[in-house]
Design a protein around this motif. Structure first.
Motif, PDB file in Angstrom:
ATOM      1  N   PHE A   1       0.821  -1.197   0.000  1.00 29.45           N
ATOM      2  CA  PHE A   1       0.000   0.000   0.000  1.00 29.45           C
ATOM      3  C   PHE A   1       0.867   1.263   0.000  1.00 29.45           C
ATOM      4  N   PHE A   2       0.376   2.251  -0.713  1.00 23.85           N
ATOM      5  CA  PHE A   2       1.015   3.559  -0.684  1.00 23.85           C
ATOM      6  C   PHE A   2      -0.059   4.630  -0.848  1.00 23.85           C
TER       7      PHE A   2
ATOM      8  N   LEU B   1      -5.395   6.102  -1.410  1.00 22.41           N
ATOM      9  CA  LEU B   1      -4.692   4.913  -0.927  1.00 22.41           C
ATOM     10  C   LEU B   1      -4.784   3.848  -2.004  1.00 22.41           C
ATOM     11  N   ARG B   2      -3.630   3.360  -2.472  1.00 19.66           N
ATOM     12  CA  ARG B   2      -3.598   2.399  -3.578  1.00 19.66           C
ATOM     13  C   ARG B   2      -2.849   1.138  -3.191  1.00 19.66           C
ATOM     14  N   ASP B   3      -3.165   0.092  -3.931  1.00 18.88           N
ATOM     15  CA  ASP B   3      -2.528  -1.212  -3.764  1.00 18.88           C
ATOM     16  C   ASP B   3      -1.742  -1.497  -5.045  1.00 18.88           C
ATOM     17  N   VAL B   4      -0.449  -1.841  -4.925  1.00 17.98           N
ATOM     18  CA  VAL B   4       0.386  -2.064  -6.110  1.00 17.98           C
ATOM     19  C   VAL B   4      -0.094  -3.269  -6.918  1.00 17.98           C
ATOM     20  N   ARG B   5      -0.885  -4.123  -6.307  1.00 15.69           N
ATOM     21  CA  ARG B   5      -1.385  -5.293  -7.024  1.00 15.69           C
ATOM     22  C   ARG B   5      -2.549  -4.939  -7.944  1.00 15.69           C
ATOM     23  N   ALA B   6      -3.207  -3.817  -7.668  1.00 14.57           N
ATOM     24  CA  ALA B   6      -4.271  -3.300  -8.541  1.00 14.57           C
ATOM     25  C   ALA B   6      -4.248  -1.782  -8.434  1.00 14.57           C
ATOM     26  N   PRO B   7      -3.240  -1.135  -9.005  1.00 13.42           N
ATOM     27  CA  PRO B   7      -2.993   0.282  -8.723  1.00 13.42           C
ATOM     28  C   PRO B   7      -3.834   1.267  -9.529  1.00 13.42           C
ATOM     29  N   GLN B   8      -4.556   0.812 -10.555  1.00  6.25           N
ATOM     30  CA  GLN B   8      -5.235   1.753 -11.426  1.00  6.25           C
ATOM     31  C   GLN B   8      -6.370   2.486 -10.718  1.00  6.25           C
TER      32      GLN B   8
END
Length: 558
Positions: free
Chosen positions: A448-449, A460-467
């Protein structure tokens, strides 16, 4: 009459030669001859091996001159001047060996020469000719403009590791290379001549016993964060702060910001003196850069004999300091500068982050540079990433020892693995409506970032589904304004379970939950905390920077 200029001589000779022949020739031939003469700037009267009928007065002058001095040579030939009789007047002729040239001049040219003679005479009367001569002698060769001279000089120099080390190693540069070496040696000698003493930072670290009181401040398990309480302890500042970092093992706090100022504070809040007074004066305060300081960070590897601090600035330099040693310069105590690298970027450094002695710098020149800094004070440039963004790179952060992320003016976030040959492994476009000013990784969950911009959202985004963002937090800005003018820095707290932010003109702290995206609390603090810092780990303290002080906040749990 008496004629003293060569221009009058040429006019007299021309008049004697041409217009004497015009009386014996018809008007048509005379007109053609005049036309041929006016098509040239100068007419040579005598050519080698070509007999030319000369005027009688001129032939008489040459004959008398040959009889008087048949073959002048050397300095006598160069310096000789003759006075001859022609049409009842004296004409001064310089240098016999020069060819006689005749030029046709218009009335305007004659008037111009007359004005020049009058002006020179007036300048001579006022003494201006003597002054201008002295200035010309003093100036000598015209100077090259400073900007062009600097550009030419820089184009000949190789990349430098330090601004103090400016040596060239190729023989092709000749004398200029030797001069550069001499200047570099002089700079090194000047540095060695400085007398360094133990600083107040070193004395503080050696004399202070670091207590374990912070271990009691851990986020208690099984509880819920409901807000923050202001602590009485503050750090006074003279300028606005853009970067904050702490060194927990030595209980130090570093801040850097406006006008290149950097300050080091004691961060041992267990001291009775500090608890009573509520303020901590800096152990060391100095100007580290010419431009504003974008980031400060203690290196992750600290030698026993040194306290190393990295600083980056808008002046496009990255510096490494040893805070244990100081010298006095212009009445100010300045720590020892180990490295001052100004060759990494051509624009200001907007962001800097170090992990395991690997330093990332992001710049206004649209490049990101990876460098390695050693514990003995040496820095080496490793890789330059110049195709990540199309504009200013505003933030760069390590996720782990291999992967880092960047964000910038082009509204993109780039994820990079330094082990990959292609550099960028993933690009997330249109992250915000405006510049992506901040990118921050969750230290507890590196998938998460969060990102922040000039718009009213924190994503707040997840690199596994960042779009698409996992959550979009809103409500921390004043009256839900659609665009702010200042950069603010939200941070993860409570082991990544919450995010704290302060918005423009809100004067408050807002806490969001990363579990369900809800707003946990919002409390008024009386100022906008655009720069915030949370150490994480055993220290849950929140550092919020106002314009003239850093205020400390302690979490409250339910």
């Amino acid at each position: 009459g008496s004629v003293g200029t060569s221009g009058m001589v040429r006019q007299a000779l021309l008049s004697q030669y041409f217009f004497a022949q015009d009386t014996t020739e018809d008007e048509g031939k005379t007109r053609k001859r005049r036309k041929r003469c006016t098509c040239r700037d100068e007419l040579e009267l005598a050519r080698p091996n070509t007999p030319v009928q000369m005027p009688k007065g001129v032939a008489k002058v040459q004959a008398e001159s040959t009889k008087a001095d048949p073959t002048p040579s050397g300095e006598d030939a160069r310096d000789s001047e003759k006075s001859i009789q022609f049409e009842g007047g004296e004409i001064g002729i310089q240098k016999e060996q020069e060819l006689i040239h005749v030029s046709l001049k218009s009335d305007y040219e004659r008037m111009r020469e007359e004005r020049i003679r009058r002006n020179l005479a007036q300048m001579e009367e006022l003494g201006l000719l003597r002054i201008s001569g002295k200035i010309a002698q003093k100036n000598g060769i015209p100077k090259t403009s400073k900007r062009l001279q600097q550009k030419q000089t820089n184009s000949l120099k190789p990349l430098r590791r330090s601004s103090r080390v400016n040596r060239t190693s190729t023989e092709a540069m000749g004398a200029e290379s030797r001069d550069a070496d001499v200047q570099s040696d002089a700079d090194d000698q000047e540095e060695h001549s400085l007398h360094y003493v133990d600083s107040s930072v070193k004395r503080y670290v050696c004399e202070t016993v670091i207590t374990s009181s912070r271990s009691e401040d851990r986020f208690p398990s099984g509880t819920k964060l409901v807000g923050y309480t202001r602590l009485p302890h503050t750090y006074p500042l003279g300028n606005r702060v853009y970067g904050v970092d702490d060194l927990q093992l030595r209980s130090l706090l570093a801040v850097g910001g406006h006008q290149g100022h950097t300050a080091i504070y004691s961060n041992d809040r267990s001291e009775e003196k500090n608890r009573a007074e509520g303020q901590s004066e800096p152990l060391l305060s100095f100007r580290s850069h010419r431009g504003w300081v974008s980031d400060v960070q203690f290196t992750s590897v600290q030698p026993d004999t040194s306290t190393l601090l990295l600083t980056s600035s808008n002046d496009a330099t990255l510096k490494l300091w040893d805070l244990n040693q100081t010298t006095e310069i212009n009445g100010q105590h300045v720590p020892k500068e180990l490295v001052a690298c100004d060759t990494l970027h051509t624009g200001g450094i907007f962001s800097m982050h170090e992990l395991a002695q690997n330093v990332l710098t992001a710049s206004k020149d649209s490049t990101c540079v990876l460098s390695h800094v050693s514990s003995d004070g040496k820095m080496e440039q490793i890789t330059t990433y110049d195709s990540l963004h199309t504009g200013v790179i505003k933030c760069v952060r390590w996720r782990d020892h291999s992967v880092f992320g960047t964000s910038g003016k082009d509204r993109q976030v780039c994820l990079v693995d330094k082990r990959a040959k292609t550099g960028c492994v993933q690009t997330i476009e249109n992250v915000h409506a405006f510049d992506v000013n901040i990118m921050e990784w969750d230290k507890q969950n590196d998938n998460f970032f969060l990102t922040a911009s000039f718009d009213p959202f924190i994503h707040l985004r997840d690199v596994r589904a960042p779009q698409s963002p996992v959550y979009s937090f809103k409500g921390h800005m004043f009256l839900d304004s659609q665009r702010c003018r200042s950069i603010y820095h939200p941070v993860f707290v409570n082991n990544g379970n919450a995010v704290v932010a302060s918005g423009e003109r809100s004067g408050s702290l807002t806490v969001y939950s990363t579990k369900d995206g809800s707003m946990i609390s919002q409390g008024h603090i009386g100022f906008d905390a655009f720069t915030m810092y949370s150490p994480g780990g055993p220290d849950p303290t929140l550092y919020a920077a106002a314009r003239h002080a850093i205020q400390l906040f302690q979490p409250r749990f339910d």
